[in-house]
Design an enzyme around this catalytic site. Sequence first.
Site, PDB file in Angstrom:
ATOM      1  N   SER A  14      11.420   3.880   3.132  1.00 37.26           N
ATOM      2  CA  SER A  14      10.169   3.826   2.381  1.00 37.26           C
ATOM      3  C   SER A  14      10.203   2.743   1.297  1.00 37.26           C
ATOM      4  O   SER A  14      11.203   2.565   0.603  1.00 37.26           O
ATOM      5  CB  SER A  14       9.883   5.176   1.726  1.00 37.26           C
ATOM      6  OG  SER A  14       8.755   5.089   0.889  1.00 37.26           O
ATOM      7  N   SER A  16       7.766   2.890  -1.018  1.00 36.76           N
ATOM      8  CA  SER A  16       6.945   3.487  -2.070  1.00 36.76           C
ATOM      9  C   SER A  16       7.600   3.449  -3.448  1.00 36.76           C
ATOM     10  O   SER A  16       6.919   3.176  -4.446  1.00 36.76           O
ATOM     11  CB  SER A  16       6.573   4.923  -1.689  1.00 36.76           C
ATOM     12  OG  SER A  16       5.670   4.930  -0.596  1.00 36.76           O
ATOM     13  N   LYS A  57       0.808  16.078   5.883  1.00 31.62           N
ATOM     14  CA  LYS A  57      -0.503  15.801   5.303  1.00 31.62           C
ATOM     15  C   LYS A  57      -1.482  16.964   5.478  1.00 31.62           C
ATOM     16  O   LYS A  57      -2.380  17.155   4.667  1.00 31.62           O
ATOM     17  CB  LYS A  57      -1.089  14.516   5.887  1.00 31.62           C
ATOM     18  CG  LYS A  57      -0.330  13.262   5.464  1.00 31.62           C
ATOM     19  CD  LYS A  57      -0.994  12.003   5.986  1.00 31.62           C
ATOM     20  CE  LYS A  57      -0.221  10.764   5.578  1.00 31.62           C
ATOM     21  NZ  LYS A  57      -0.879   9.515   6.020  1.00 31.62           N
ATOM     22  N   ASN A  78      -2.980  13.213   1.258  1.00 32.87           N
ATOM     23  CA  ASN A  78      -1.769  12.408   1.080  1.00 32.87           C
ATOM     24  C   ASN A  78      -1.430  12.176  -0.388  1.00 32.87           C
ATOM     25  O   ASN A  78      -0.471  11.479  -0.704  1.00 32.87           O
ATOM     26  CB  ASN A  78      -1.903  11.062   1.795  1.00 32.87           C
ATOM     27  CG  ASN A  78      -2.694  10.053   0.991  1.00 32.87           C
ATOM     28  OD1 ASN A  78      -3.776  10.361   0.493  1.00 32.87           O
ATOM     29  ND2 ASN A  78      -2.161   8.837   0.864  1.00 32.87           N
ATOM     30  N   GLY A 120      -3.567  11.278  15.678  1.00 32.17           N
ATOM     31  CA  GLY A 120      -2.922  12.052  14.617  1.00 32.17           C
ATOM     32  C   GLY A 120      -3.686  12.006  13.308  1.00 32.17           C
ATOM     33  O   GLY A 120      -4.865  11.624  13.250  1.00 32.17           O
TER      34      GLY A 120
END
Length: 407
Positions: A14, A16, A57, A78, A120
């Site tokens: 990730s 993030s 989610k 999210n 999805g």
Amino acid sequence: MERYGLLGRTLGHSYSPAIHQLMGSAPYTLFEKEPEEVASFLSCPEWTGLNVTVPYKKTVVPFCDALSPLASRLGSVNTLVRLKDGTIFGDNTDAFGFSQMLHRLGVKCAGKKVLVLGSGGSSVTVQAILEDLGAQVVVISRTGADNYTNLERHLDASVIVNTTPVGMYPQNGTAPLSVRQFPHLEGVLDLIYNPSRTQLILEAEQLGIPRQNGLFMLVSQAARSSQLFTGREVSREMIGHICRLISFRMENIVLIGMPGCGKTTVGQALSQALGRTFIDTDDIIRKEAGMDIPTIFSVEGEAGFRKREHSVLRRLGAESNLLIATGGGCVTQESNYPVLHQNGTILWLTRSLSLLETTGRPLSLAKGTEQLYKERAPMYTRFADHIIENTGTVQETVGRILEVLNQ
């Protein structure tokens, strides 16, 4: 103390934390949790703001005391914020991220057929934004009425959006479909951002179709999340700046050029300047073969050497943030271009032919440097994103490269 993070199951790659650090929403932690751990984690005071990724989610929705209208409509969250009274607010910032991604690409969707690959959670968000824009949305899935076996129904599509993980690291080089079969495409969007150029994006690039990977969406949704966390707005300029920084960190720097042009020497100096791992592909080939390159040529021929070389380039090209010096003849195999270009900026080092060292270089000795250059120059041009003159000192050449990269 305020504490933010990302909730998911597998989060090793990730970006993030780096993104939120730049935005000021830190400390930002990766929270890897198994499904049975999610409920207890959400109830604990370890966090004040969370991003949520697959597969949670939808899982987190029942734990929210309030939802934004969009999150309620989509049934997908999210972003979670723990309010001052202890209640949990859920929102969907992916929608903002995707709308910004569309806006940046500049493709108009109203009244046009858009194929959304996958069904999805991300697909549901994408569908909602596209429908709000007036697009004719067709979802392509493996088992639905519209699937990969009857794509001939939709060859009039104007836009393709990939929401599946097909082609994502480490499964580089794969794609849900080929864009070549759609003659009217005006845009291709892939929510994947690692590698920078999936097979889908590479095909669109070859055909001159406007395309966009998922990095801008990732950073844009993070900006909206950060604003919910901290109350501070992240400017469009900052979003663009962070995208450029993350893209630079993700992509490899690949050096190509004639044998003896200085790729190894310059590469080692550049790796020190940038703090990147330097890899010489010829060194790996020698180590794995257990013999030097002239011996490989004599035992296996050039074809055997090229096979070994492609295997090494394929592995390295899928990685990130490396500095790779290639062999002088890697450009003779067109199959090497996509594996280097998928996640790399390719620099062609040029040097006066009279200065090229030929010792231990079988093809330079056999053909001569002038003939070899005549054959390969068009190939170097084909591969290169930038041409760098390796004249003067090594540090001068490194300085030229840094100037190009900083642009």
